[in-house]
Design a protein around this motif. Structure first.
Motif, PDB file in Angstrom:
ATOM      1  N   LEU A  47       0.830  -1.208   0.000  1.00 51.13           N
ATOM      2  CA  LEU A  47       0.000   0.000   0.000  1.00 51.13           C
ATOM      3  C   LEU A  47       0.865   1.258   0.000  1.00 51.13           C
ATOM      4  O   LEU A  47       0.503   2.268  -0.610  1.00 51.13           O
ATOM      5  N   ALA A  48       2.020   1.206   0.655  1.00 44.91           N
ATOM      6  CA  ALA A  48       2.938   2.347   0.627  1.00 44.91           C
ATOM      7  C   ALA A  48       3.566   2.513  -0.751  1.00 44.91           C
ATOM      8  O   ALA A  48       3.823   3.630  -1.200  1.00 44.91           O
ATOM      9  N   LEU A  49       3.770   1.410  -1.428  1.00 39.61           N
ATOM     10  CA  LEU A  49       4.413   1.427  -2.736  1.00 39.61           C
ATOM     11  C   LEU A  49       3.468   1.797  -3.873  1.00 39.61           C
ATOM     12  O   LEU A  49       3.891   2.360  -4.883  1.00 39.61           O
ATOM     13  N   GLN A  50       2.184   1.537  -3.719  1.00 35.63           N
ATOM     14  CA  GLN A  50       1.240   1.673  -4.833  1.00 35.63           C
ATOM     15  C   GLN A  50       1.251   3.045  -5.501  1.00 35.63           C
ATOM     16  O   GLN A  50       1.100   3.145  -6.717  1.00 35.63           O
ATOM     17  N   ASP A  51       1.429   4.107  -4.735  1.00 36.66           N
ATOM     18  CA  ASP A  51       1.401   5.450  -5.319  1.00 36.66           C
ATOM     19  C   ASP A  51       2.625   5.751  -6.177  1.00 36.66           C
ATOM     20  O   ASP A  51       2.642   6.729  -6.908  1.00 36.66           O
ATOM     21  N   THR A  52       3.644   4.910  -6.097  1.00 35.50           N
ATOM     22  CA  THR A  52       4.851   5.120  -6.900  1.00 35.50           C
ATOM     23  C   THR A  52       4.807   4.322  -8.199  1.00 35.50           C
ATOM     24  O   THR A  52       5.752   4.362  -8.969  1.00 35.50           O
ATOM     25  N   LEU A  55       1.657   2.763 -13.558  1.00 29.36           N
ATOM     26  CA  LEU A  55       0.939   1.838 -14.428  1.00 29.36           C
ATOM     27  C   LEU A  55       0.134   0.792 -13.653  1.00 29.36           C
ATOM     28  O   LEU A  55      -0.987   0.463 -14.037  1.00 29.36           O
ATOM     29  N   TYR A  56       0.674   0.289 -12.565  1.00 33.03           N
ATOM     30  CA  TYR A  56       0.040  -0.826 -11.865  1.00 33.03           C
ATOM     31  C   TYR A  56      -0.338  -0.512 -10.418  1.00 33.03           C
ATOM     32  O   TYR A  56      -0.733  -1.396  -9.672  1.00 33.03           O
ATOM     33  N   GLY A  57      -0.233   0.722  -9.996  1.00 30.92           N
ATOM     34  CA  GLY A  57      -0.508   1.088  -8.612  1.00 30.92           C
ATOM     35  C   GLY A  57      -1.886   0.688  -8.128  1.00 30.92           C
ATOM     36  O   GLY A  57      -2.044   0.169  -7.029  1.00 30.92           O
ATOM     37  N   LYS A  58      -2.892   0.925  -8.943  1.00 34.81           N
ATOM     38  CA  LYS A  58      -4.266   0.606  -8.547  1.00 34.81           C
ATOM     39  C   LYS A  58      -4.432  -0.894  -8.332  1.00 34.81           C
ATOM     40  O   LYS A  58      -5.024  -1.331  -7.344  1.00 34.81           O
ATOM     41  N   TRP A  62      -5.344  -2.992  -4.905  1.00 35.26           N
ATOM     42  CA  TRP A  62      -6.452  -3.951  -4.807  1.00 35.26           C
ATOM     43  C   TRP A  62      -5.954  -5.284  -4.245  1.00 35.26           C
ATOM     44  O   TRP A  62      -6.576  -5.883  -3.384  1.00 35.26           O
ATOM     45  N   TYR A  63      -4.826  -5.746  -4.800  1.00 39.88           N
ATOM     46  CA  TYR A  63      -4.271  -7.029  -4.372  1.00 39.88           C
ATOM     47  C   TYR A  63      -3.886  -6.961  -2.897  1.00 39.88           C
ATOM     48  O   TYR A  63      -4.175  -7.881  -2.133  1.00 39.88           O
ATOM     49  N   ALA A  64      -3.239  -5.870  -2.499  1.00 43.08           N
ATOM     50  CA  ALA A  64      -2.799  -5.729  -1.105  1.00 43.08           C
ATOM     51  C   ALA A  64      -3.992  -5.771  -0.156  1.00 43.08           C
ATOM     52  O   ALA A  64      -3.936  -6.421   0.889  1.00 43.08           O
ATOM     53  N   ARG A  65      -5.065  -5.078  -0.510  1.00 40.06           N
ATOM     54  CA  ARG A  65      -6.252  -5.058   0.352  1.00 40.06           C
ATOM     55  C   ARG A  65      -6.925  -6.428   0.423  1.00 40.06           C
ATOM     56  O   ARG A  65      -7.582  -6.766   1.392  1.00 40.06           O
ATOM     57  N   ASP A  66      -6.751  -7.235  -0.625  1.00 38.75           N
ATOM     58  CA  ASP A  66      -7.372  -8.550  -0.698  1.00 38.75           C
ATOM     59  C   ASP A  66      -6.567  -9.614   0.034  1.00 38.75           C
ATOM     60  O   ASP A  66      -7.086 -10.665   0.361  1.00 38.75           O
ATOM     61  N   LEU A  67      -5.298  -9.340   0.313  1.00 35.77           N
ATOM     62  CA  LEU A  67      -4.454 -10.324   1.010  1.00 35.77           C
ATOM     63  C   LEU A  67      -5.100 -10.697   2.348  1.00 35.77           C
ATOM     64  O   LEU A  67      -5.566  -9.844   3.088  1.00 35.77           O
ATOM     65  N   GLY A  68      -5.091 -11.953   2.634  1.00 35.43           N
ATOM     66  CA  GLY A  68      -5.640 -12.405   3.899  1.00 35.43           C
ATOM     67  C   GLY A  68      -7.135 -12.608   3.905  1.00 35.43           C
ATOM     68  O   GLY A  68      -7.682 -13.166   4.846  1.00 35.43           O
TER      69      GLY A  68
END
Length: 74
Positions: A47-52, A55-58, A62-68
């Motif tokens: 989630l910290a990395l997504q804004d950087t 092309l694939y941040g979004k 989504w994947y990070a929020r879905d983990l677990g």
């Protein structure tokens, strides 16, 4: 608490200071990993990395929020 503080104000994601970037999240991810909470550690880091990632941040978010939450094949 539903994402709200005791004063009723909604919590927001802290804005990284330009001088330290996402250092807070990096150290939080390391601490979570050391505490045996690896899934949460990966979530925080992604989630910290997504804004950087223009092309694939979004998708990374989504994947990070879905983990677990979704069953993964072993």
């Amino acid at each position: 608490m539903n994402g709200s503080t005791r004063s009723g104000r909604r919590r927001t994601k802290p804005t990284p200071d330009a001088s330290v970037g996402s250092a807070r999240e990096a150290f939080l991810a390391l601490a979570l990993h050391d505490a045996g909470r690896s899934t949460e550690a990966v979530q925080v880091a992604l989630l910290a990395l997504q804004d950087t990632l223009p092309l694939y941040g979004k998708v990374v978010g989504w994947y990070a929020r879905d983990l677990g939450t979704a069953p993964h094949a072993q």
